[in-house]
Motif scaffolding. Sequence first.
Motif, PDB file in Angstrom:
ATOM      1  N   ALA A   3      -2.980   5.503   4.892  1.00  0.00           N
ATOM      2  CA  ALA A   3      -1.152   5.316   4.909  1.00  0.00           C
ATOM      3  C   ALA A   3      -0.758   5.761   3.428  1.00  0.00           C
ATOM      4  O   ALA A   3       0.182   6.407   3.173  1.00  0.00           O
ATOM      5  CB  ALA A   3      -0.816   3.907   5.180  1.00  0.00           C
ATOM      6  N   TYR A   4      -1.542   5.000   2.516  1.00  0.00           N
ATOM      7  CA  TYR A   4      -1.454   5.093   1.198  1.00  0.00           C
ATOM      8  C   TYR A   4      -1.259   6.741   0.719  1.00  0.00           C
ATOM      9  O   TYR A   4      -0.338   7.261   0.124  1.00  0.00           O
ATOM     10  CB  TYR A   4      -2.321   4.529   0.090  1.00  0.00           C
ATOM     11  CG  TYR A   4      -2.137   5.116  -1.172  1.00  0.00           C
ATOM     12  CD1 TYR A   4      -1.285   4.590  -2.110  1.00  0.00           C
ATOM     13  CD2 TYR A   4      -3.474   5.584  -1.766  1.00  0.00           C
ATOM     14  CE1 TYR A   4      -1.392   5.091  -3.316  1.00  0.00           C
ATOM     15  CE2 TYR A   4      -3.577   6.062  -3.016  1.00  0.00           C
ATOM     16  CZ  TYR A   4      -2.335   5.755  -3.839  1.00  0.00           C
ATOM     17  OH  TYR A   4      -2.403   6.163  -5.281  1.00  0.00           O
TER      18      TYR A   4
ATOM     19  N   MET B  64      -4.446  11.034  13.776  1.00  0.00           N
ATOM     20  CA  MET B  64      -3.228  11.533  13.310  1.00  0.00           C
ATOM     21  C   MET B  64      -2.765  11.325  11.791  1.00  0.00           C
ATOM     22  O   MET B  64      -2.251  12.285  11.090  1.00  0.00           O
ATOM     23  CB  MET B  64      -2.142  10.728  14.194  1.00  0.00           C
ATOM     24  CG  MET B  64      -1.592  11.000  15.607  1.00  0.00           C
ATOM     25  SD  MET B  64      -1.357  13.008  15.683  1.00  0.00           S
ATOM     26  CE  MET B  64       0.375  12.727  15.010  1.00  0.00           C
ATOM     27  N   GLN B  65      -3.265  10.385  11.459  1.00  0.00           N
ATOM     28  CA  GLN B  65      -3.194   9.911   9.829  1.00  0.00           C
ATOM     29  C   GLN B  65      -3.909  11.180   9.014  1.00  0.00           C
ATOM     30  O   GLN B  65      -3.185  11.730   8.146  1.00  0.00           O
ATOM     31  CB  GLN B  65      -3.869   8.773   9.689  1.00  0.00           C
ATOM     32  CG  GLN B  65      -2.939   7.494   9.825  1.00  0.00           C
ATOM     33  CD  GLN B  65      -3.542   6.048   9.162  1.00  0.00           C
ATOM     34  OE1 GLN B  65      -4.773   5.870   9.235  1.00  0.00           O
ATOM     35  NE2 GLN B  65      -2.619   5.448   8.566  1.00  0.00           N
TER      36      GLN B  65
ATOM     37  N   MET C 189       0.759  -1.063   0.145  1.00  0.00           N
ATOM     38  CA  MET C 189       0.017   0.013  -0.050  1.00  0.00           C
ATOM     39  C   MET C 189       0.691   1.230   0.130  1.00  0.00           C
ATOM     40  O   MET C 189       0.315   2.307  -0.379  1.00  0.00           O
ATOM     41  CB  MET C 189      -1.121   0.173   1.190  1.00  0.00           C
ATOM     42  CG  MET C 189      -1.914  -1.077   1.460  1.00  0.00           C
ATOM     43  SD  MET C 189      -3.079  -1.136  -0.055  1.00  0.00           S
ATOM     44  CE  MET C 189      -3.986   0.592   0.242  1.00  0.00           C
ATOM     45  N   ASN C 190       2.032   1.068   0.506  1.00  0.00           N
ATOM     46  CA  ASN C 190       3.079   2.207   0.628  1.00  0.00           C
ATOM     47  C   ASN C 190       3.663   2.393  -0.800  1.00  0.00           C
ATOM     48  O   ASN C 190       4.587   3.550  -1.073  1.00  0.00           O
ATOM     49  CB  ASN C 190       4.110   2.078   1.556  1.00  0.00           C
ATOM     50  CG  ASN C 190       3.893   2.625   2.886  1.00  0.00           C
ATOM     51  OD1 ASN C 190       4.436   3.548   3.149  1.00  0.00           O
ATOM     52  ND2 ASN C 190       3.090   1.869   3.521  1.00  0.00           N
ATOM     53  N   VAL C 191       3.376   1.637  -1.777  1.00  0.00           N
ATOM     54  CA  VAL C 191       4.020   1.987  -2.960  1.00  0.00           C
ATOM     55  C   VAL C 191       3.129   3.304  -3.845  1.00  0.00           C
ATOM     56  O   VAL C 191       2.241   2.955  -3.946  1.00  0.00           O
ATOM     57  CB  VAL C 191       4.225   0.734  -3.822  1.00  0.00           C
ATOM     58  CG1 VAL C 191       4.557   0.763  -5.321  1.00  0.00           C
ATOM     59  CG2 VAL C 191       4.891  -0.282  -3.530  1.00  0.00           C
TER      60      VAL C 191
ATOM     61  N   GLY D 118       3.928   1.740  10.435  1.00  0.00           N
ATOM     62  CA  GLY D 118       3.975   1.091  11.696  1.00  0.00           C
ATOM     63  C   GLY D 118       2.383   0.835  12.387  1.00  0.00           C
ATOM     64  O   GLY D 118       1.824  -0.168  12.777  1.00  0.00           O
ATOM     65  N   PHE D 119       1.699   2.034  12.352  1.00  0.00           N
ATOM     66  CA  PHE D 119       0.182   2.305  12.932  1.00  0.00           C
ATOM     67  C   PHE D 119      -0.494   1.251  12.239  1.00  0.00           C
ATOM     68  O   PHE D 119      -1.488   0.387  12.944  1.00  0.00           O
ATOM     69  CB  PHE D 119      -0.211   3.521  13.000  1.00  0.00           C
ATOM     70  CG  PHE D 119      -1.667   3.727  13.125  1.00  0.00           C
ATOM     71  CD1 PHE D 119      -2.183   3.247  14.280  1.00  0.00           C
ATOM     72  CD2 PHE D 119      -2.616   4.010  12.180  1.00  0.00           C
ATOM     73  CE1 PHE D 119      -3.425   3.657  14.744  1.00  0.00           C
ATOM     74  CE2 PHE D 119      -3.964   4.105  12.460  1.00  0.00           C
ATOM     75  CZ  PHE D 119      -4.266   3.596  13.479  1.00  0.00           C
ATOM     76  N   PRO D 120      -0.669   1.275  10.882  1.00  0.00           N
ATOM     77  CA  PRO D 120      -1.625   0.117  10.250  1.00  0.00           C
ATOM     78  C   PRO D 120      -1.409  -0.994  10.673  1.00  0.00           C
ATOM     79  O   PRO D 120      -2.620  -1.817  10.967  1.00  0.00           O
ATOM     80  CB  PRO D 120      -1.576   0.462   8.785  1.00  0.00           C
ATOM     81  CG  PRO D 120      -0.832   1.729   8.437  1.00  0.00           C
ATOM     82  CD  PRO D 120      -0.268   2.077   9.881  1.00  0.00           C
ATOM     83  N   ILE D 121      -0.127  -1.698  10.707  1.00  0.00           N
ATOM     84  CA  ILE D 121       0.112  -2.941  11.055  1.00  0.00           C
ATOM     85  C   ILE D 121      -0.367  -3.064  12.413  1.00  0.00           C
ATOM     86  O   ILE D 121      -1.076  -4.176  12.820  1.00  0.00           O
ATOM     87  CB  ILE D 121       1.621  -3.089  10.975  1.00  0.00           C
ATOM     88  CG1 ILE D 121       2.148  -2.926   9.763  1.00  0.00           C
ATOM     89  CG2 ILE D 121       1.764  -4.723  11.432  1.00  0.00           C
ATOM     90  CD1 ILE D 121       3.603  -3.114   9.360  1.00  0.00           C
ATOM     91  N   GLU D 122       0.089  -2.278  13.440  1.00  0.00           N
ATOM     92  CA  GLU D 122      -0.248  -2.307  14.888  1.00  0.00           C
ATOM     93  C   GLU D 122      -1.818  -2.412  15.043  1.00  0.00           C
ATOM     94  O   GLU D 122      -2.419  -2.951  16.102  1.00  0.00           O
ATOM     95  CB  GLU D 122       0.474  -1.330  15.706  1.00  0.00           C
ATOM     96  CG  GLU D 122       1.883  -2.067  15.908  1.00  0.00           C
ATOM     97  CD  GLU D 122       2.779  -0.811  16.598  1.00  0.00           C
ATOM     98  OE1 GLU D 122       2.239  -0.270  17.320  1.00  0.00           O
ATOM     99  OE2 GLU D 122       3.917  -0.916  16.065  1.00  0.00           O
ATOM    100  N   SER D 123      -2.444  -1.562  14.322  1.00  0.00           N
ATOM    101  CA  SER D 123      -3.973  -1.277  14.457  1.00  0.00           C
ATOM    102  C   SER D 123      -4.637  -3.008  14.220  1.00  0.00           C
ATOM    103  O   SER D 123      -5.474  -3.357  14.829  1.00  0.00           O
ATOM    104  CB  SER D 123      -4.682  -0.460  13.451  1.00  0.00           C
ATOM    105  OG  SER D 123      -4.617  -1.137  12.331  1.00  0.00           O
ATOM    106  N   LEU D 124      -3.902  -3.830  13.591  1.00  0.00           N
ATOM    107  CA  LEU D 124      -4.532  -4.952  13.288  1.00  0.00           C
ATOM    108  C   LEU D 124      -3.937  -6.183  14.097  1.00  0.00           C
ATOM    109  O   LEU D 124      -4.415  -6.926  14.694  1.00  0.00           O
ATOM    110  CB  LEU D 124      -4.288  -5.480  11.633  1.00  0.00           C
ATOM    111  CG  LEU D 124      -5.036  -6.703  11.266  1.00  0.00           C
ATOM    112  CD1 LEU D 124      -6.770  -6.358  11.284  1.00  0.00           C
ATOM    113  CD2 LEU D 124      -4.811  -7.119   9.957  1.00  0.00           C
TER     114      LEU D 124
END
Lengths: 267, 261
Positions: free
Chosen positions: A155-156, A239-240, A76-78, A218-224
């Motif tokens: 995040a994207y 924050m996002q 998603m970061n690409v 980090g936040f998206p990963i940790e949210s899940l």
Amino acid sequence: MKRYFDIYRSMMKLSILEQWQYPVANYFYMIGMIAEPVIYMVVWSTVAMQQGGAVGGYTPAEFAAYYIVWTLVRNMNVVFTPYGWEWRIREGQLSMSLMRPFHPIHTDVAYFAGWKIVVIILWLPLAFALTLIFKPDLNPTFVEIVVFFFAIWFAYLIRTMTLSLIGMVTFWTTRVSALFELYFAAELILSGRLVPLSLMPEWIQNFAWFFPFRWAFGFPIESLVGNMTTNELLTGLGMQIAWIVVGLIFVNIMWKFAIRKFSAVGG
Amino acid sequence: MKGFQLAFNYLRIGILNEFQYRANLYIQILQTFIALATGLIGLQLVFSQTTDLGGWTQPELLAVMGVFTLIGGVIRSAIQPNMERLMEEIREGTLDYALTKPADAQLLVSIRDFRLWQLVDVITGFIILIIALSQMNWSINAWSVLGFLSTIVMGSIMIYSFWLIITSTAFWFVRVHEIANLFEGLYAAGRWPIDIYPNWLKYGLTFLVPVAFAISVPSEALTGRLTLQTWLGALALTIFLFILSRTIWKIGLRNYSGASA
């Protein structure tokens, strides 16, 4: 509004059709990308096992969950890279986009968003294979899944804004690769890409608060994966959104000054 | 003999060429520094939680990082630029120009490019290695030096053969850039001791992509872990891969029909 909706819809359709033609190339790219988290996962699982089962609150199965979700967030970061901006400006490719009656950044956002849909479909079997091999410990609640869904798209957008800002530096100078490398190194450390931020020393964790990186990774990963309270999840989404707004403002200001600097070299 | 002369001439031209772009040296130094800093941070993070990783201590893994940086420099200065150029020429059909020259084609395509400034990585790798060895209170031992040098050479030949095999597939499949990308991802696995990986990955990194032999085995030689069996195995694999790559290259060449020219 309707006009933008149409633009986005057609750009996304276009990129989905285009990218769907190269499933093999897309796959090789994704498999190459997966080597990185697998290495981190193995190293940290080894450390966790040597330390009696957990390190920094993560067991090997939780590391597996973290780094498998990592692969989706990484995809998603690409976004359109700063190197792409460099090419676009140096080669005069921008001239064409400037002729269109809307901001060129809309094209990037829509095109890559469409591509994401292809990527997510191709990612599913890979995630399945990784799950079978590494047996992650992942039990998200319904709320976490909903938050995660929004968090990866936010995040994207954050990363689109930050990388566009960095890329636009090329309007002033064409020697930018060193700057890009520095940016990517800072991102690697402060985003949670190298290791979950909770494994970092306290001062780096505090330092990371001042940057957009962790909200895009980090936040998206940790949210899940993590056990965040509803309050923490909502703060994260807030924050996002804040970073997206800040990014938008800066991109607009920078664009205003940058575009005066543009003189097509060719194209 | 003539081959060496040819290689030397190309090397000279390559170096002269690089001297036209001296500013690139500073960019390269900065990039090496960034890669080094992130590598050291990663190592520091791991050893802030544990005292050894799969039986390797921090100075020993620092030595592995030295070898990793050194071999990486060799790949990016001498191997990768040639292979990427070859890939491009197969696709464009301009390989004709190399094939019509009166020298062995494989030799020719392997020596045409040289990136001098990438040698910064080779030097940096050596410095890291010396620091690591002094931290280990290492005493100079002729056998481990010989073992190290011979395995470094063998490792480089293996990586070269691997790249040539991958690049030769461009005769059949035109888009192979993604495979190069895949190699870079897998090469990064060489930063850590190969024994910590699950078996399927360990064997993959040993025999499919010879990262283990290129990085781990020289590191084993320095840290006194190298056995004669491993050394002989490395030698056998080097010879095998070299012959295999030459065979695939020859078959591929027969498949090549200049698209242009």
